[in-house]
Design a protein around this motif. Structure first.
Motif, PDB file in Angstrom:
ATOM      1  N   ALA A 142       0.802  -1.223   0.000  1.00 26.08           N
ATOM      2  CA  ALA A 142       0.000   0.000   0.000  1.00 26.08           C
ATOM      3  C   ALA A 142       0.832   1.270   0.000  1.00 26.08           C
ATOM      4  N   VAL A 143       1.939   1.289   0.752  1.00 27.00           N
ATOM      5  CA  VAL A 143       2.677   2.556   0.920  1.00 27.00           C
ATOM      6  C   VAL A 143       4.163   2.433   0.639  1.00 27.00           C
ATOM      7  N   ASN A 144       4.666   1.231   0.383  1.00 30.15           N
ATOM      8  CA  ASN A 144       6.084   1.091   0.091  1.00 30.15           C
ATOM      9  C   ASN A 144       6.412   1.724  -1.254  1.00 30.15           C
ATOM     10  N   GLN A 145       7.430   2.559  -1.281  1.00 28.88           N
ATOM     11  CA  GLN A 145       7.784   3.305  -2.489  1.00 28.88           C
ATOM     12  C   GLN A 145       8.003   2.392  -3.694  1.00 28.88           C
ATOM     13  N   ALA A 146       8.681   1.279  -3.498  1.00 24.70           N
ATOM     14  CA  ALA A 146       9.002   0.391  -4.621  1.00 24.70           C
ATOM     15  C   ALA A 146       7.743  -0.140  -5.290  1.00 24.70           C
ATOM     16  N   GLN A 147       6.708  -0.457  -4.519  1.00 26.31           N
ATOM     17  CA  GLN A 147       5.486  -1.000  -5.101  1.00 26.31           C
ATOM     18  C   GLN A 147       4.609   0.090  -5.700  1.00 26.31           C
ATOM     19  N   VAL A 148       4.406   1.157  -4.948  1.00 24.57           N
ATOM     20  CA  VAL A 148       3.536   2.236  -5.429  1.00 24.57           C
ATOM     21  C   VAL A 148       4.110   2.852  -6.696  1.00 24.57           C
ATOM     22  N   GLN A 149       5.426   2.974  -6.758  1.00 20.79           N
ATOM     23  CA  GLN A 149       6.078   3.575  -7.923  1.00 20.79           C
ATOM     24  C   GLN A 149       5.770   2.800  -9.201  1.00 20.79           C
ATOM     25  N   ARG A 150       5.655   1.473  -9.081  1.00 26.04           N
ATOM     26  CA  ARG A 150       5.308   0.669 -10.255  1.00 26.04           C
ATOM     27  C   ARG A 150       3.886   0.952 -10.735  1.00 26.04           C
ATOM     28  N   CYS A 151       2.967   1.036  -9.801  1.00 27.03           N
ATOM     29  CA  CYS A 151       1.581   1.332 -10.177  1.00 27.03           C
ATOM     30  C   CYS A 151       1.478   2.729 -10.789  1.00 27.03           C
ATOM     31  N   LEU A 152       2.247   3.681 -10.269  1.00 27.63           N
ATOM     32  CA  LEU A 152       2.204   5.036 -10.792  1.00 27.63           C
ATOM     33  C   LEU A 152       2.820   5.132 -12.189  1.00 27.63           C
ATOM     34  N   SER A 153       3.551   4.099 -12.622  1.00 27.09           N
ATOM     35  CA  SER A 153       4.130   4.104 -13.968  1.00 27.09           C
ATOM     36  C   SER A 153       3.111   3.710 -15.029  1.00 27.09           C
ATOM     37  N   SER A 180      14.569  -3.029  -8.089  1.00 26.56           N
ATOM     38  CA  SER A 180      13.432  -2.225  -7.652  1.00 26.56           C
ATOM     39  C   SER A 180      13.825  -1.303  -6.511  1.00 26.56           C
ATOM     40  N   GLY A 181      14.597  -1.853  -5.568  1.00 24.87           N
ATOM     41  CA  GLY A 181      15.023  -1.047  -4.439  1.00 24.87           C
ATOM     42  C   GLY A 181      15.936   0.096  -4.834  1.00 24.87           C
ATOM     43  N   LEU A 182      16.878  -0.172  -5.742  1.00 18.93           N
ATOM     44  CA  LEU A 182      17.801   0.880  -6.179  1.00 18.93           C
ATOM     45  C   LEU A 182      17.072   2.005  -6.898  1.00 18.93           C
ATOM     46  N   ASN A 183      16.148   1.646  -7.794  1.00 20.41           N
ATOM     47  CA  ASN A 183      15.403   2.658  -8.529  1.00 20.41           C
ATOM     48  C   ASN A 183      14.568   3.512  -7.582  1.00 20.41           C
ATOM     49  N   SER A 184      13.970   2.874  -6.583  1.00 20.87           N
ATOM     50  CA  SER A 184      13.157   3.602  -5.615  1.00 20.87           C
ATOM     51  C   SER A 184      14.008   4.479  -4.706  1.00 20.87           C
ATOM     52  N   LEU A 185      15.168   3.977  -4.311  1.00 25.38           N
ATOM     53  CA  LEU A 185      16.076   4.787  -3.496  1.00 25.38           C
ATOM     54  C   LEU A 185      16.490   6.056  -4.230  1.00 25.38           C
ATOM     55  N   SER A 235      21.981   5.796  -7.779  1.00 31.37           N
ATOM     56  CA  SER A 235      21.818   4.338  -7.921  1.00 31.37           C
ATOM     57  C   SER A 235      23.153   3.625  -7.742  1.00 31.37           C
ATOM     58  N   ILE A 236      24.191   4.155  -8.347  1.00 34.61           N
ATOM     59  CA  ILE A 236      25.510   3.539  -8.232  1.00 34.61           C
ATOM     60  C   ILE A 236      26.006   3.582  -6.779  1.00 34.61           C
ATOM     61  N   PHE A 237      25.816   4.729  -6.134  1.00 34.10           N
ATOM     62  CA  PHE A 237      26.254   4.872  -4.748  1.00 34.10           C
ATOM     63  C   PHE A 237      25.574   3.856  -3.836  1.00 34.10           C
ATOM     64  N   PHE A 238      24.229   3.767  -3.931  1.00 35.79           N
ATOM     65  CA  PHE A 238      23.513   2.847  -3.048  1.00 35.79           C
ATOM     66  C   PHE A 238      23.744   1.389  -3.436  1.00 35.79           C
ATOM     67  N   GLY A 239      24.046   1.131  -4.695  1.00 39.64           N
ATOM     68  CA  GLY A 239      24.419  -0.225  -5.074  1.00 39.64           C
ATOM     69  C   GLY A 239      25.646  -0.691  -4.310  1.00 39.64           C
ATOM     70  N   LEU A 240      26.631   0.195  -4.171  1.00 41.67           N
ATOM     71  CA  LEU A 240      27.840  -0.137  -3.419  1.00 41.67           C
ATOM     72  C   LEU A 240      27.553  -0.261  -1.924  1.00 41.67           C
ATOM     73  N   VAL A 241      26.679   0.616  -1.408  1.00 40.97           N
ATOM     74  CA  VAL A 241      26.312   0.553   0.019  1.00 40.97           C
ATOM     75  C   VAL A 241      25.626  -0.786   0.334  1.00 40.97           C
ATOM     76  N   ILE A 242      24.728  -1.215  -0.542  1.00 38.32           N
ATOM     77  CA  ILE A 242      23.983  -2.455  -0.311  1.00 38.32           C
ATOM     78  C   ILE A 242      24.912  -3.667  -0.402  1.00 38.32           C
ATOM     79  N   ILE A 243      25.895  -3.616  -1.278  1.00 38.98           N
ATOM     80  CA  ILE A 243      26.885  -4.689  -1.329  1.00 38.98           C
ATOM     81  C   ILE A 243      27.575  -4.817   0.030  1.00 38.98           C
ATOM     82  N   GLY A 244      27.929  -3.680   0.631  1.00 37.16           N
ATOM     83  CA  GLY A 244      28.537  -3.703   1.959  1.00 37.16           C
ATOM     84  C   GLY A 244      27.592  -4.246   3.011  1.00 37.16           C
ATOM     85  N   MET A 245      26.282  -3.867   2.912  1.00 37.01           N
ATOM     86  CA  MET A 245      25.300  -4.337   3.882  1.00 37.01           C
ATOM     87  C   MET A 245      25.117  -5.848   3.809  1.00 37.01           C
ATOM     88  N   ALA A 246      25.236  -6.408   2.612  1.00 39.40           N
ATOM     89  CA  ALA A 246      25.052  -7.851   2.437  1.00 39.40           C
ATOM     90  C   ALA A 246      26.082  -8.641   3.236  1.00 39.40           C
TER      91      ALA A 246
END
Length: 592
Positions: A254-265, A350-355, A384-395
């Motif tokens: 209902a309110v998660n950016q990744a899901q709502v953003q798809r419907c808004l497309s 989906s997460g990167l695009n929404s971020l 997107s590139i920045f958070f891609g690297l951050v998420i790699i570290g989080m993994a």
């Protein structure tokens, strides 16, 4: 123990998943609008068809985490969690009729723009920061899941897998935008289903057919009548899944950016609602085959549990273990790992695009309002590139969060629950004010964070379905009972405080009611918001009708003018009208 090795054909199938995803990103980077505007990068120019959008909605949160976790859940505890399929129906209906119309009316890019319109700019920024925290944590788990699976079946280094997945996904997401995300999601759905169905087919063939599978599952208490015990401290019951699970999954759809953003497309609200409804059969089918896969695995090892025998370290390694044990056809192990990679790629993209969308729209543009479209597009790619690297570290840190399914759903309860409560407070209650919303959200977040982290820290242990090791080869120096005790040496639940035993599925429910209750109470003491000073479209249309019903049928004095109840032409259906509406909104904001 594993009998088969990863062959050249398996590596070929696996690499094809990565190559196809990268090629799709390149295609959208050099065709059409070439991702030169933020509208194209984040929303696909609002011209996406509901069927690929539905595949993307389904794939975004049915990732490798779900594939590994659901099969392990069914094997270890039984098929009870499958009831969540009925919850999906009510969740999608509630999302379509209570939340999506509000977002679509304003043609938002970021859902958090609503929080500024309804409350205050700083509430918007707080929501954005919370979403960033949630997404980074969840994406880390999503990337870690297929990496441990690949390590289990090939001994390929876990961290190397994380880096490969992360870099490929970051590449095609940053250059291909929303179109690349949606179309790669649609392709990756096929890989996900193919991989899990191959395991079911091969496992059922190994034991002698589905009849024997269900016979052993029933005898092993993996399939049983639903548990209607209302005790909220039991991990999975009919009530925790259908009530607590409703709020947890509602925070996602209902309110998660990744899901709502798809419907808004999509081209219109009608098409956005269709995309959500089209995703429903995929969600139910995926839950069913993953749960069935766990039953098939139990039928294979019902007399020799590999987890008790320490052939594997965690239940999340069950699927890769069985793949290398029985799938002795060239390419089948590779197909399974491809399905895991596909799930993780779709969720991470989906997460990167929404971020990128929320950082640009909710933070950068709030303080730097005059950013040209071409520079906005460049910023989105850099983000997107920045958070891609951050998420790699989080993994790399995700190995310490427990089983992947429960860890990921706990994160949604802890972070997503308070956010759902905040949006619900704004859309359902026109009297809630800014101070009430902020205090309600903060207290809710602290409470559920305390409960969620406490449960993970104490490692609450639930009663598992019975296991057997009577047909295993056990060292002669140990008896069956001695080996079982050694393998099951865990902290007893009796020493854990009662509150930490609360089912993780109830965290979202607790969060929502805390935000609403504390938010309304604080609003009362600090002065209710005057509903007549709000744009009526900030309130969910069904709630406006409900308040009109109370005022006219029961003569309730709600202090709301009749204009508040008027139904206006909220949504336009044609792409041309949508573009006109966007232009009007831009002109209005400039004049302000």
């Amino acid at each position: 123990m594993s009998k088969h090795s990863f062959s050249m054909w398996d590596y070929l199938v696996l690499s094809s998943t990565l190559v196809i995803s990268a090629v799709v990103g390149l295609y959208f980077a050099i065709t059409g609008g070439k991702q030169s505007t933020t509208r194209e990068i984040f929303l696909g120019n609002r011209k996406m068809h509901p069927i690929p959008v539905a595949c993307s909605i389904f794939a975004s949160f049915m990732s490798g985490v779900s594939l590994l976790g659901l099969a392990a859940e069914s094997y270890t505890f039984g098929w009870e969690y499958w009831q969540i399929c009925t919850t999906f129906i009510t969740v999608i209906l509630a999302s379509n009729y209570f939340y999506l119309p509000v977002f679509y009316h304003y043609k938002l890019t970021s859902t958090f723009e609503y929080l500024e319109k309804r409350f205050h700019k700083y509430i918007r920024i707080a929501g954005c920061v919370t979403f960033v925290m949630l997404t980074i944590l969840y994406m880390g788990i999503v990337m870690y899941a297929p990496a441990i699976a690949l390590n289990e079946v090939t001994k390929f280094p876990t961290y190397a897998s994380i880096v490969v997945i992360g870099l490929v996904c970051t590449f095609y997401t940053s250059i291909g935008g929303m179109k690349a995300v949606i179309w790669t999601d649609a392709i990756q759905c096929a890989f996900m289903f193919a991989g899990i169905i191959a395991i079911i087919w091969r496992g059922a063939s190994e034991v002698g057919g589905m009849g024997i599978v269900f016979k052993r599952a029933i005898e092993g208490k993996r399939i049983y009548v639903f548990n209607y015990n209302p005790n909220p401290f039991i991990r999975h019951t009919f009530w925790s899944i259908n009530v607590g699970g409703f709020f947890m999954w509602l925070s996602i759809f209902a309110v998660n950016q990744a899901q709502v953003q798809r419907c808004l497309s999509c081209t219109s609200l009608k098409m956005g609602k269709k995309a959500m409804l089209y995703a429903l059969p995929g969600l139910i089918a995926f839950m069913t085959v993953c749960s069935l896969c766990g039953i098939v695995i139990y039928a294979l090892y019902y007399k020799c549990d590999p987890l008790t025998m320490r052939y594997i370290k965690t239940s999340d390694q069950l699927l890769p273990y069985v793949v290398m044990d029985i799938m002795n056809y060239p390419g089948l192990p590779g197909l399974f790992i491809s399905s895991l990679f596909s799930g993780s790629l779709s969720t991470m993209s989906s997460g990167l695009n929404s971020l990128a969308a929320v950082i640009l729209e909710d933070i950068i543009k709030v303080y730097f309002t005059k950013i040209p479209e071409n520079k906005g597009a460049l910023w989105s790619k850099i983000i997107s590139i920045f958070f891609g690297l951050v998420i790699i570290g989080m993994a790399f840190l995700s190995a310490h969060l427990g089983t992947v399914l429960q860890a990921s759903l706990t994160i949604f309860g802890v972070v997503g629950g308070p956010m759902l409560g905040l949006f619900t407070l704004g859309m359902f209650f026109p009297w809630a004010n800014t101070i009430g919303s902020l205090i309600g959200w903060i207290i809710s977040f602290i409470v559920v964070l305390w409960l969620g982290v406490g449960a993970l820290f104490y490692k609450v242990v639930e009663q598992k379905a019975p296991m057997s090791i009577e047909n295993c080869e056990i060292p002669l120096v140990l008896t069956h009972s001695q080996y079982f005790f050694k393998a099951s040496n865990i902290r007893p639940n009796e020493k854990i405080p009662l509150l930490y035993k609360l089912s993780y599925l109830h965290l979202g429910l607790v969060a929502v009611f805390l935000v609403i209750g504390i938010g309304l109470l604080t609003s009362y003491f600090t002065g209710f918001q005057d509903p007549n000073k709000l744009d009526p479209h900030l309130i969910s249309p069904p709630l406006r009708k409900f308040y009109r019903f109370l005022a006219t049928r029961f003569n309730w004095k709600l202090n709301i003018d009749s204009k508040f109840y008027e139904d206006t032409n909220m949504i336009t259906d044609s792409p041309q009208k949508i573009e006109d509406g966007d232009n009007l909104i831009k002109e209005s904001s400039l004049s302000d």
